[in-house]
Design a protein around this motif. Structure first.
Motif, PDB file in Angstrom:
ATOM      1  N   CYS A   1     -11.420   5.547   1.363  1.00 55.32           N
ATOM      2  CA  CYS A   1     -10.131   5.986   1.888  1.00 55.32           C
ATOM      3  C   CYS A   1      -9.524   7.134   1.087  1.00 55.32           C
ATOM      4  N   ASP A   2     -10.279   7.767   0.183  1.00 52.47           N
ATOM      5  CA  ASP A   2      -9.761   8.946  -0.526  1.00 52.47           C
ATOM      6  C   ASP A   2      -9.584  10.092   0.461  1.00 52.47           C
ATOM      7  N   SER A   3      -8.481  10.839   0.356  1.00 53.94           N
ATOM      8  CA  SER A   3      -8.407  12.064   1.144  1.00 53.94           C
ATOM      9  C   SER A   3      -7.445  13.023   0.474  1.00 53.94           C
ATOM     10  N   ASP A   4      -7.857  14.270   0.322  1.00 51.78           N
ATOM     11  CA  ASP A   4      -7.009  15.311  -0.264  1.00 51.78           C
ATOM     12  C   ASP A   4      -6.371  16.080   0.867  1.00 51.78           C
ATOM     13  N   LEU A   5      -5.049  15.950   1.006  1.00 50.19           N
ATOM     14  CA  LEU A   5      -4.364  16.693   2.060  1.00 50.19           C
ATOM     15  C   LEU A   5      -3.894  18.017   1.475  1.00 50.19           C
ATOM     16  N   SER A   6      -4.485  19.118   1.949  1.00 49.38           N
ATOM     17  CA  SER A   6      -4.083  20.436   1.461  1.00 49.38           C
ATOM     18  C   SER A   6      -2.783  20.823   2.157  1.00 49.38           C
ATOM     19  N   ARG A   7      -2.148  21.869   1.648  1.00 43.03           N
ATOM     20  CA  ARG A   7      -0.846  22.312   2.190  1.00 43.03           C
ATOM     21  C   ARG A   7      -0.952  22.701   3.676  1.00 43.03           C
ATOM     22  N   PRO A   8      -1.939  23.589   4.050  1.00 44.07           N
ATOM     23  CA  PRO A   8      -2.037  23.949   5.478  1.00 44.07           C
ATOM     24  C   PRO A   8      -2.289  22.718   6.352  1.00 44.07           C
ATOM     25  N   GLY A   9      -3.118  21.781   5.849  1.00 45.39           N
ATOM     26  CA  GLY A   9      -3.411  20.567   6.617  1.00 45.39           C
ATOM     27  C   GLY A   9      -2.153  19.759   6.881  1.00 45.39           C
ATOM     28  N   LEU A  10      -1.270  19.679   5.872  1.00 46.47           N
ATOM     29  CA  LEU A  10      -0.015  18.945   6.007  1.00 46.47           C
ATOM     30  C   LEU A  10       0.889  19.606   7.046  1.00 46.47           C
ATOM     31  N   GLU A  11       0.936  20.959   7.009  1.00 46.25           N
ATOM     32  CA  GLU A  11       1.748  21.709   7.992  1.00 46.25           C
ATOM     33  C   GLU A  11       1.284  21.411   9.410  1.00 46.25           C
ATOM     34  N   GLU A  12      -0.053  21.361   9.569  1.00 43.44           N
ATOM     35  CA  GLU A  12      -0.618  21.081  10.906  1.00 43.44           C
ATOM     36  C   GLU A  12      -0.177  19.707  11.397  1.00 43.44           C
ATOM     37  N   VAL A  13      -0.250  18.699  10.498  1.00 46.90           N
ATOM     38  CA  VAL A  13       0.138  17.336  10.866  1.00 46.90           C
ATOM     39  C   VAL A  13       1.606  17.293  11.277  1.00 46.90           C
ATOM     40  N   LEU A  14       2.477  17.967  10.486  1.00 51.47           N
ATOM     41  CA  LEU A  14       3.910  17.974  10.793  1.00 51.47           C
ATOM     42  C   LEU A  14       4.185  18.673  12.124  1.00 51.47           C
ATOM     43  N   GLU A  15       3.456  19.767  12.385  1.00 51.44           N
ATOM     44  CA  GLU A  15       3.613  20.505  13.647  1.00 51.44           C
ATOM     45  C   GLU A  15       3.245  19.612  14.829  1.00 51.44           C
ATOM     46  N   GLU A  16       2.156  18.856  14.637  1.00 46.34           N
ATOM     47  CA  GLU A  16       1.695  17.955  15.696  1.00 46.34           C
ATOM     48  C   GLU A  16       2.735  16.867  15.972  1.00 46.34           C
ATOM     49  N   ILE A  17       3.353  16.354  14.889  1.00 45.89           N
ATOM     50  CA  ILE A  17       4.388  15.319  15.047  1.00 45.89           C
ATOM     51  C   ILE A  17       5.576  15.886  15.829  1.00 45.89           C
ATOM     52  N   ARG A  18       5.975  17.149  15.501  1.00 44.48           N
ATOM     53  CA  ARG A  18       7.105  17.786  16.216  1.00 44.48           C
ATOM     54  C   ARG A  18       6.804  17.906  17.709  1.00 44.48           C
ATOM     55  N   ALA A  19       5.560  18.342  18.023  1.00 42.55           N
ATOM     56  CA  ALA A  19       5.155  18.518  19.424  1.00 42.55           C
ATOM     57  C   ALA A  19       5.183  17.170  20.161  1.00 42.55           C
ATOM     58  N   LEU A  20       4.704  16.123  19.478  1.00 46.70           N
ATOM     59  CA  LEU A  20       4.695  14.797  20.095  1.00 46.70           C
ATOM     60  C   LEU A  20       6.121  14.307  20.376  1.00 46.70           C
ATOM     61  N   LYS A  21       7.046  14.589  19.419  1.00 47.61           N
ATOM     62  CA  LYS A  21       8.447  14.196  19.613  1.00 47.61           C
ATOM     63  C   LYS A  21       9.026  14.851  20.861  1.00 47.61           C
ATOM     64  N   GLU A  22       8.747  16.158  20.993  1.00 43.06           N
ATOM     65  CA  GLU A  22       9.264  16.897  22.166  1.00 43.06           C
ATOM     66  C   GLU A  22       8.710  16.302  23.464  1.00 43.06           C
TER      67      GLU A  22
ATOM     68  N   LYS B   1       0.851  -1.191   0.000  1.00 53.75           N
ATOM     69  CA  LYS B   1       0.000   0.000   0.000  1.00 53.75           C
ATOM     70  C   LYS B   1       0.882   1.234   0.000  1.00 53.75           C
ATOM     71  N   LYS B   2       0.551   2.201  -0.829  1.00 48.51           N
ATOM     72  CA  LYS B   2       1.350   3.408  -0.909  1.00 48.51           C
ATOM     73  C   LYS B   2       1.040   4.310   0.281  1.00 48.51           C
ATOM     74  N   ASN B   3       2.071   5.021   0.746  1.00 47.61           N
ATOM     75  CA  ASN B   3       1.893   5.980   1.839  1.00 47.61           C
ATOM     76  C   ASN B   3       1.104   7.175   1.315  1.00 47.61           C
ATOM     77  N   ILE B   4       0.034   7.500   1.981  1.00 43.39           N
ATOM     78  CA  ILE B   4      -0.832   8.584   1.492  1.00 43.39           C
ATOM     79  C   ILE B   4      -0.109   9.921   1.503  1.00 43.39           C
ATOM     80  N   LEU B   5       0.930  10.067   2.352  1.00 41.17           N
ATOM     81  CA  LEU B   5       1.679  11.337   2.403  1.00 41.17           C
ATOM     82  C   LEU B   5       2.626  11.465   1.215  1.00 41.17           C
ATOM     83  N   ASP B   6       2.918  10.326   0.544  1.00 38.42           N
ATOM     84  CA  ASP B   6       3.834  10.370  -0.599  1.00 38.42           C
ATOM     85  C   ASP B   6       3.147  10.830  -1.873  1.00 38.42           C
ATOM     86  N   SER B   7       1.834  10.680  -1.917  1.00 36.82           N
ATOM     87  CA  SER B   7       1.142  10.971  -3.179  1.00 36.82           C
ATOM     88  C   SER B   7       0.489  12.342  -3.125  1.00 36.82           C
ATOM     89  N   LYS B   8       0.778  13.118  -4.159  1.00 42.40           N
ATOM     90  CA  LYS B   8       0.136  14.443  -4.246  1.00 42.40           C
ATOM     91  C   LYS B   8      -1.289  14.251  -4.728  1.00 42.40           C
TER      92      LYS B   8
END
Length: 476
Positions: free
Chosen positions: A431-452, A412-419
């Motif tokens: 399972c279709d989902s369109d990840l917009s640019r701001p939405g992606l930024e939010e996800v990455l920010e959340e991952i950073r916070a979780l790492k900390e 299965k392809k990673n959904i974050l890899d496909s534009k």
């Protein structure tokens, strides 16, 4: 013409004129099977050189049974089933390129693909290799691509035809504006470049799935209201079964170059069972099995008028609930067997062998031209990009030995890899989902916070462990 020449021409020359059908002995049948009672015009049975699969009755959900071909006789009432669907199974189809992989379609709107082990499992198989979700109503038809690896077609009561790449679990194509009503059947041509479909609107359509175009259309090949069936036969001709206005069963042969008039149209009888056509390309014989009938009629298709030549009828006393058709590589060439059917009764499955009588025990190469083997000719991506390839053929001279279990790998392809695809499109998958640019930024920010947070917690645990060590050292 002189009379002797005329008399010679009365009887048409054909090596298949004397083909006859014979059921196997009682101990070679599969007994005590509760065959499904669902009202559906599918064949309920699928066979390959290793297994026979039968849709069965099951409480709470849908199931089918898989038996190794050699496991004849009475089936244990606790024999494991394949039980992943939440509603009745309506169609099953073995993968032509892997004898251990089978697909199932269900009333629960999903298609599931299963890996069947060579040994008989102890428990029910409940986990499919992949579940394909994209239909909104029950799925009654599935069919594997004849030459491309992992390409599977499904058609549902939502009037959609979906093509899947089973290797990734993704949708390849959706044919959504072509059928105005319920689809009765779908069939591939020999190299998988075209589809033929029949529909409740009484039209037969020839479709190029990759161009998403209807190439040709026959309006009302049969005038009756009952379901029509259509398959591709040699040279791209279309063979149809249906009903006349007077409810007589008919068969028709059509040429793609001229759909105005059939090449052949024959009436048969007044039974109301839908005729399921099974075609053997190597001998150009079509076998017609009606659900509820107790007979199999067979016809040879040639280039000479009347084009569809009646050969014979295999008759029995019991009506058939469904029918499986063995691929050519699963037949016994030493016995001149040219077809084998698996006839479903209410409580058993009865193999029926079609044989050409020959005196010699030698390999009959005129009966067995090279036939499609288990190797795919194309990958799914190659086919989607526009490539076509004929099936890879094998010789049956030394018989066919099924290959060992090959595992179906789903990547299965990673959904974050496909534009997201450009332009508007209709959503057809859960399972279709369109990840917009701001939405992606939010996800990455959340991952950073979780790492900390994790790092902070790790430091705290480390400090506590050190204190505990000091405390225990002090008390010893």
């Amino acid at each position: 013409l002189c009379p002797s020449a005329m008399s010679r021409r009365v009887v048409r020359q054909s090596k298949f004129r004397h083909v006859f059908g014979q059921p196997v002995k009682a101990d070679q049948m599969y007994e005590d099977i509760r065959v499904s009672k669902v009202t559906c015009d599918s064949s309920f049975c699928a066979v390959n050189p290793k297994f026979v699969a039968i849709i069965v009755e099951s409480g709470g959900g849908g199931a089918f049974m898989v038996l190794p071909l050699a496991k004849t006789g009475r089936v244990d009432k606790n024999h494991p089933l394949v039980t992943g669907h939440t509603a009745p199974v309506l169609d099953i189809d073995w993968c032509p390129h892997n004898d251990n992989v089978i697909a199932s379609a269900s009333e629960d709107t999903t298609v599931m693909v299963w890996q069947i082990p060579d040994y008989v499992p102890v428990r029910n198989i409940t986990e499919p290799v992949v579940t394909l979700e994209g239909h909104s109503k029950r799925v009654s038809i599935i069919s594997w691509h004849p030459t491309a690896r992992n390409v599977l077609l499904s058609a549902g009561c939502d009037n959609l035809v979906i093509l899947w790449n089973v290797g990734t679990g993704e949708t390849l194509l959706v044919l959504d504006d072509m059928h105005t009503d319920l689809i009765y059947n779908v069939g591939w041509n020999r190299n998988g470049s075209l589809l033929v479909t029949t529909c409740k609107d009484k039209k037969v359509r020839i479709i190029d799935p990759r161009k998403q175009q209807i190439v040709a259309e026959i309006a009302k090949p049969h005038d009756g209201a009952r379901p029509i069936r259509a398959i591709f036969v040699a040279d791209g001709k279309i063979f149809t079964t249906g009903f006349s206005k007077m409810s007589e069963r008919q068969l028709g042969l059509w040429d793609l170059k001229n759909f105005e008039e059939p090449i052949a149209l024959q009436e048969m009888d007044t039974s109301n069972g839908v005729l399921l056509p099974f075609y053997d390309a190597d001998s150009s014989i079509v076998y017609l099995c009606g659900k509820g009938d107790s007979s199999i009629r067979y016809f040879e298709i040639t280039d000479e008028a009347p084009y569809v030549h009646y050969l014979n009828t295999y008759s029995s006393k019991e009506p058939q609930r469904g029918m499986g058709f063995m691929p050519k590589r699963g037949l016994d060439v030493s016995k001149c067997e040219i077809a084998r059917f698996f006839k479903l009764h209410e409580r058993k499955c009865e193999p029926i062998v079609m044989t050409v009588p020959r005196k010699s025990d030698l390999f009959q190469d005129d009966l067995y031209p090279d036939t499609p083997g288990p190797e795919p000719a194309l990958e799914a991506d190659e086919w989607l990009s526009g490539k076509d390839a004929e099936p890879i053929l094998i010789s049956l001279r030394d018989g066919y030995v099924p290959v060992k279990n090959r595992e179906l790998k789903v990547v299965k392809k990673n959904i974050l890899d496909s534009k997201p695809p450009p332009g508007p499109r209709r959503s057809h998958s859960i399972c279709d989902s369109d990840l917009s640019r701001p939405g992606l930024e939010e996800v990455l920010e959340e991952i950073r916070a979780l790492k900390e947070t994790v790092q902070a917690q790790e430091k705290r645990i480390c400090d506590l462990e050190n204190k505990l060590c000091q405390f225990t050292n002090g008390t010893d």
